[in-house]
Every structure is written in C-alpha cells, then in structure tokens.
Design a protein around this motif. Structure first.
Motif, PDB file in Angstrom:
ATOM      1  N   ALA A   1       1.038  -1.200   0.481  1.00  0.00           N
ATOM      2  CA  ALA A   1       0.223  -0.099   0.531  1.00  0.00           C
ATOM      3  C   ALA A   1       1.441   1.370  -0.003  1.00  0.00           C
ATOM      4  O   ALA A   1      -0.005   1.899  -0.375  1.00  0.00           O
ATOM      5  N   MET A   2       2.345   1.068  -0.116  1.00  0.00           N
ATOM      6  CA  MET A   2       2.795   2.541   0.251  1.00  0.00           C
ATOM      7  C   MET A   2       3.691   2.709  -0.863  1.00  0.00           C
ATOM      8  O   MET A   2       3.098   1.829  -2.133  1.00  0.00           O
ATOM      9  N   PRO A   3       3.423   4.589  -0.933  1.00  0.00           N
ATOM     10  CA  PRO A   3       4.127   4.877  -2.512  1.00  0.00           C
ATOM     11  C   PRO A   3       5.759   3.843  -3.160  1.00  0.00           C
ATOM     12  O   PRO A   3       5.806   4.116  -4.147  1.00  0.00           O
ATOM     13  N   ASP A   4       6.034   3.354  -1.668  1.00  0.00           N
ATOM     14  CA  ASP A   4       7.994   3.025  -2.138  1.00  0.00           C
ATOM     15  C   ASP A   4       7.615   1.613  -2.843  1.00  0.00           C
ATOM     16  O   ASP A   4       8.178   0.788  -4.139  1.00  0.00           O
ATOM     17  N   ALA A   5       6.383   0.570  -2.692  1.00  0.00           N
ATOM     18  CA  ALA A   5       5.807  -0.088  -3.446  1.00  0.00           C
ATOM     19  C   ALA A   5       5.884  -0.541  -5.638  1.00  0.00           C
ATOM     20  O   ALA A   5       6.049  -1.453  -6.211  1.00  0.00           O
ATOM     21  N   MET A   6       5.436   0.870  -5.557  1.00  0.00           N
ATOM     22  CA  MET A   6       5.737   1.144  -7.140  1.00  0.00           C
ATOM     23  C   MET A   6       6.841   1.419  -7.866  1.00  0.00           C
ATOM     24  O   MET A   6       7.733   2.308  -6.483  1.00  0.00           O
TER      25      MET A   6
ATOM     26  N   ARG B   1       4.101   1.560  13.254  1.00  0.00           N
ATOM     27  CA  ARG B   1       5.402   1.826  12.531  1.00  0.00           C
ATOM     28  C   ARG B   1       6.109   3.257  13.454  1.00  0.00           C
ATOM     29  O   ARG B   1       5.582   3.446  14.822  1.00  0.00           O
ATOM     30  N   PHE B   2       7.114   2.941  13.371  1.00  0.00           N
ATOM     31  CA  PHE B   2       7.811   4.103  13.874  1.00  0.00           C
ATOM     32  C   PHE B   2       8.935   4.933  12.905  1.00  0.00           C
ATOM     33  O   PHE B   2       9.820   4.265  11.485  1.00  0.00           O
ATOM     34  N   HIS B   3       8.917   6.276  13.414  1.00  0.00           N
ATOM     35  CA  HIS B   3       9.304   7.312  12.823  1.00  0.00           C
ATOM     36  C   HIS B   3      10.459   7.957  14.042  1.00  0.00           C
ATOM     37  O   HIS B   3      10.099   8.321  14.437  1.00  0.00           O
ATOM     38  N   PRO B   4      11.990   7.816  13.338  1.00  0.00           N
ATOM     39  CA  PRO B   4      12.382   8.638  14.738  1.00  0.00           C
ATOM     40  C   PRO B   4      12.723  10.020  14.786  1.00  0.00           C
ATOM     41  O   PRO B   4      13.087  10.928  15.777  1.00  0.00           O
ATOM     42  N   ARG B   5      12.061  10.850  13.799  1.00  0.00           N
ATOM     43  CA  ARG B   5      12.590  12.222  13.346  1.00  0.00           C
ATOM     44  C   ARG B   5      11.574  12.332  12.808  1.00  0.00           C
ATOM     45  O   ARG B   5      11.692  12.942  11.849  1.00  0.00           O
ATOM     46  N   CYS B   6      10.163  12.450  13.491  1.00  0.00           N
ATOM     47  CA  CYS B   6       8.863  13.372  12.919  1.00  0.00           C
ATOM     48  C   CYS B   6       7.959  14.853  13.417  1.00  0.00           C
ATOM     49  O   CYS B   6       8.622  14.782  14.482  1.00  0.00           O
ATOM     50  N   TYR B   7       7.956  14.984  12.357  1.00  0.00           N
ATOM     51  CA  TYR B   7       7.847  16.739  12.305  1.00  0.00           C
ATOM     52  C   TYR B   7       6.827  16.976  13.331  1.00  0.00           C
ATOM     53  O   TYR B   7       5.422  15.981  13.329  1.00  0.00           O
ATOM     54  N   TYR B   8       7.009  18.352  14.325  1.00  0.00           N
ATOM     55  CA  TYR B   8       6.749  18.338  15.440  1.00  0.00           C
ATOM     56  C   TYR B   8       5.795  20.129  14.964  1.00  0.00           C
ATOM     57  O   TYR B   8       7.394  20.849  15.727  1.00  0.00           O
ATOM     58  N   ARG B   9       4.775  20.030  15.091  1.00  0.00           N
ATOM     59  CA  ARG B   9       4.904  22.375  14.946  1.00  0.00           C
ATOM     60  C   ARG B   9       3.745  22.568  15.823  1.00  0.00           C
ATOM     61  O   ARG B   9       3.001  21.109  15.726  1.00  0.00           O
ATOM     62  N   PRO B  10       4.531  22.730  17.262  1.00  0.00           N
ATOM     63  CA  PRO B  10       3.154  23.023  18.380  1.00  0.00           C
ATOM     64  C   PRO B  10       2.149  24.188  18.472  1.00  0.00           C
ATOM     65  O   PRO B  10       0.572  23.631  18.718  1.00  0.00           O
TER      66      PRO B  10
ATOM     67  N   VAL C   1       4.494   6.856   6.227  1.00  0.00           N
ATOM     68  CA  VAL C   1       4.065   5.468   6.988  1.00  0.00           C
ATOM     69  C   VAL C   1       5.290   4.721   5.818  1.00  0.00           C
ATOM     70  O   VAL C   1       6.216   4.017   6.340  1.00  0.00           O
ATOM     71  N   ALA C   2       5.257   5.029   4.384  1.00  0.00           N
ATOM     72  CA  ALA C   2       6.432   4.978   3.691  1.00  0.00           C
ATOM     73  C   ALA C   2       7.716   5.045   4.712  1.00  0.00           C
ATOM     74  O   ALA C   2       8.487   4.147   4.500  1.00  0.00           O
ATOM     75  N   MET C   3       8.346   6.387   5.144  1.00  0.00           N
ATOM     76  CA  MET C   3       9.522   6.243   5.932  1.00  0.00           C
ATOM     77  C   MET C   3       9.474   6.513   6.609  1.00  0.00           C
ATOM     78  O   MET C   3      10.784   5.961   7.677  1.00  0.00           O
ATOM     79  N   SER C   4       8.582   5.474   7.839  1.00  0.00           N
ATOM     80  CA  SER C   4       8.832   4.293   8.680  1.00  0.00           C
ATOM     81  C   SER C   4       8.614   3.285   8.799  1.00  0.00           C
ATOM     82  O   SER C   4       8.825   2.410   7.503  1.00  0.00           O
ATOM     83  N   LYS C   5       9.525   2.403  10.029  1.00  0.00           N
ATOM     84  CA  LYS C   5      10.133   1.196   9.690  1.00  0.00           C
ATOM     85  C   LYS C   5       8.966  -0.141  10.724  1.00  0.00           C
ATOM     86  O   LYS C   5       7.905   1.275  11.565  1.00  0.00           O
ATOM     87  N   PRO C   6       8.748  -1.126  11.008  1.00  0.00           N
ATOM     88  CA  PRO C   6       8.148  -1.756  11.645  1.00  0.00           C
ATOM     89  C   PRO C   6       8.956  -1.835  12.934  1.00  0.00           C
ATOM     90  O   PRO C   6       9.421  -1.350  13.684  1.00  0.00           O
ATOM     91  N   ILE C   7       7.570  -1.671  14.036  1.00  0.00           N
ATOM     92  CA  ILE C   7       8.136  -1.907  15.850  1.00  0.00           C
ATOM     93  C   ILE C   7       9.188  -2.260  16.675  1.00  0.00           C
ATOM     94  O   ILE C   7       9.109  -1.388  17.301  1.00  0.00           O
TER      95      ILE C   7
END
Length: 344
Positions: free
Chosen positions: A99-104, A157-166, A127-133
């Motif tokens: 289901a990810m864009p990387d599959a294309m 999934r896990f993303h080590p550096r996900c953007y957050y804006r308060p 989601v595509a940039m994340s990895k299994p947990i």
C-alpha cells in the motif's frame, strides 16, 4: 491464510521485487538483474541473490543463498529480515508494504512534488518513511503501557524524527513517533495517526498535543487482523491493543476518536461487533450511535465496558489474568470459547 492467498501476496511482491529488496535488504545493492546481499537477514555481503526480472532461470522474487543453500520468495525475505514468527504478521507487513508509494516502480526523471500537509498522500509518504516497531521506541512505549501482545501490529510503524509543530506559528521540531496506518475496508491506506514519544520511549512526548491524525479518516480505522464474522472496534490504539492482549485472535479496529468510532464502516462479512467503550460521555455517545447503525445493518452489537476509565487502565491496574476474567463475562459463550479459551 490460505495457500492461494499467500501465493497471491508473493506474486504481488515479486512485481515490485527491487522495491522490496531496497526496503528489507537495504545492506545490498543491484547487480545486473539481481539484488545481492549477505543473507536473507540483511547482513552485508554478496552470497545471496534475489532475481529482479523474469528469466529462463525463473520468475522474479525468488532468491538463493549460495553460502547456505537457503532459498525462498519475498515473503521469506520479509519474515527473516524483520525476525517475524507468525505468518499473519508477515502477511500484514506485506499488505502494508504494497500500500506504500515505495511499492511503485521509481520514475527516474520525475521531480519530488510537494503534497498538501495533512493529505492522504502526505500520510502515505509518512508511513512509507517509517519502519516496523519491533526493537524500537514504539515497542518500549507499548510494553510500558502493559501491552505485550504485539503480533499482528503491522499497521504500526516507527519514525525516529517525525516533524512536530506546536501551533501555526510555533517552531517545528523533530521527535520520535509511533505512526499508525489508517486503511479502508480494502486495505488501502487513507491516512495516518502520529503519537509523539519521549526520547526513551517511556511515555508520550511532553508537548501540547502528542497525538494528531492526518488524511481521510471518516469510516476508516487502524486495523489489527483481518476481520471475518466477528470483530471489535474502539477509539484509541492503546485501548484497542489492551483488549487484544486478552483476545489476540480477534480482529480489531481503532477508529482514533469517539466521533470516528460512531461512523466506522462495517466489513461485508461482519455478523457480530464488540464495541469497546470508554467511560466518558463521548464514549457513551459513540456507543449508542454505533449500536444503532449495527442493528440497522443486521449486525449483533455487544458493548464491552471497562471497570476503570478504559481497558488500558484496567490492564495496567489489574494485570492480564484478572483483565481476561473481567472480559469473559461480557463475551458471548461461543466467542468466549473461540477467542478467550484458546488464548489462555
């Protein structure tokens, strides 16, 4: 899963063999019509060869390790590279990858395009940039909440550096995050949910809004297991996973909010729905709306109620054995035998 379904998954993965190798065998590289790597567990080296295109020697996706004689298909690559045990987890991971864009197939000359913030396409890219947990801060976080049953959680999934804006004018920062894939009934990814985590995974990040969703959520959910005639649906991911610790073989869905729970779409095979209730006014409203919709659709709907605020609090306060006992009295007898007894 039937043998036919497994064969179909392997065939679909083979259509994107290079993308699969790039994602799960990242320590290797392309060499002609093959991807070479150390072994199926993604060790550096060159003894394993994955066929990327059909040839007289066989179809794409098949691999052989010249050093050990091991061989298999891309489902085996997913299982071994991630250290998965249950085939259900392998299948969930494969479906999520597809289901990810990387599959294309990549388009060499295509520039990277901007997509609207919060859109379904932005969710798919996240989601595509994340990895299994497994082995990440997400596993630490969930186990810290008492959730030890992690099979069938390929939607997380896990993303080590996900953007957050308060806020609209706040300073953007990057934090580790649990990413949950939101899918429709056909398994197509429509959105994502982010839970930003503390640097050590011992809790949520100390920010104003540690949970945010993006994409198309209405009617859709974060899914754990493929639904058949019976499933459970709740609001939060942790609440739903807590019930799954007691009933690991029952398919479940987390709608992410009370409003979305009341609007969740029903799989065509569904005959009985367990509604996971939270002890608050919003939870009561979602319960009543969902019960009415299910009844109108000819589906038996049964409410599961926690002793405390929600099932995660019950699990943490009472322990798994007592939690399972409290669930038993709320299940239909046939489901108690099918799901609870087998999990004992």
């Amino acid at each position: 899963m039937t043998r036919h379904a497994a064969s179909d998954l392997a065939h679909r993965l083979a259509e994107h063999a290079q993308a699969v190798c790039r994602h799960y065998l990242s320590n290797g590289h392309r060499q002609g019509n093959y991807w070479t790597v150390g072994d199926v567990r993604n060790a550096p080296g060159r003894s394993m060869f994955v066929r990327l295109k059909p040839s007289t020697k066989g179809p794409p996706g098949k691999w052989t390790d010249a050093a050990t004689g091991e061989h298999g298909d891309l489902l085996d690559v997913i299982r071994e590279s991630l250290g998965l045990v249950n085939f259900r987890d392998v299948a969930d991971e494969a479906r999520l990858f597809l289901a990810m864009p990387d599959a294309m197939p990549p388009r060499p000359a295509a520039p990277i395009t901007q997509v609207p913030i919060g859109s379904p396409e932005a969710a798919r890219r996240l989601v595509a940039m994340s990895k299994p947990i497994i082995g990440t801060l997400v596993e630490t976080y969930l186990r810290g909440r008492g959730i030890a049953t992690l099979s069938g959680t390929g939607s997380l999934r896990f993303h080590p550096r996900c953007y957050y804006r308060p806020g609209d004018h706040g300073r953007t920062e990057t934090l580790p995050a649990m990413i949950a894939a939101v899918t429709d009934l056909d398994g197509h990814l429509t959105g994502a949910h982010r839970t930003w985590l503390a640097p050590d995974g011992t809790g949520k990040a100390l920010v104003d809004t540690p949970r945010r969703a993006m994409g198309d959520l209405l009617g859709h959910a974060v899914r754990f297991g493929a639904p058949g005639s019976v499933m459970a649906a709740g609001e939060g991911i942790e609440t739903t996973l807590s019930l799954r610790c007691a009933l690991p073989d029952m398919a479940m869905a987390a709608a992410l909010s009370a409003a979305h729970l009341s609007a969740i779409l029903f799989p065509p095979t569904l005959r009985r729905l367990y509604v996971i209730r939270d002890n608050d006014p919003a939870g009561d409203g979602a319960r009543d709306s969902l019960l009415e919709r299910a009844t109108d659709a000819g589906i038996d709907a049964i409410v599961l109620s926690p002793a405390m605020q929600d099932f995660n609090e019950d699990l943490g306060r009472f322990g798994l054995a007592a939690f399972r006992a409290s669930i038993a009295d709320q299940l239909m007898r046939k489901d108690r035998i099918r799901y609870l007894t087998q999990a004992a």
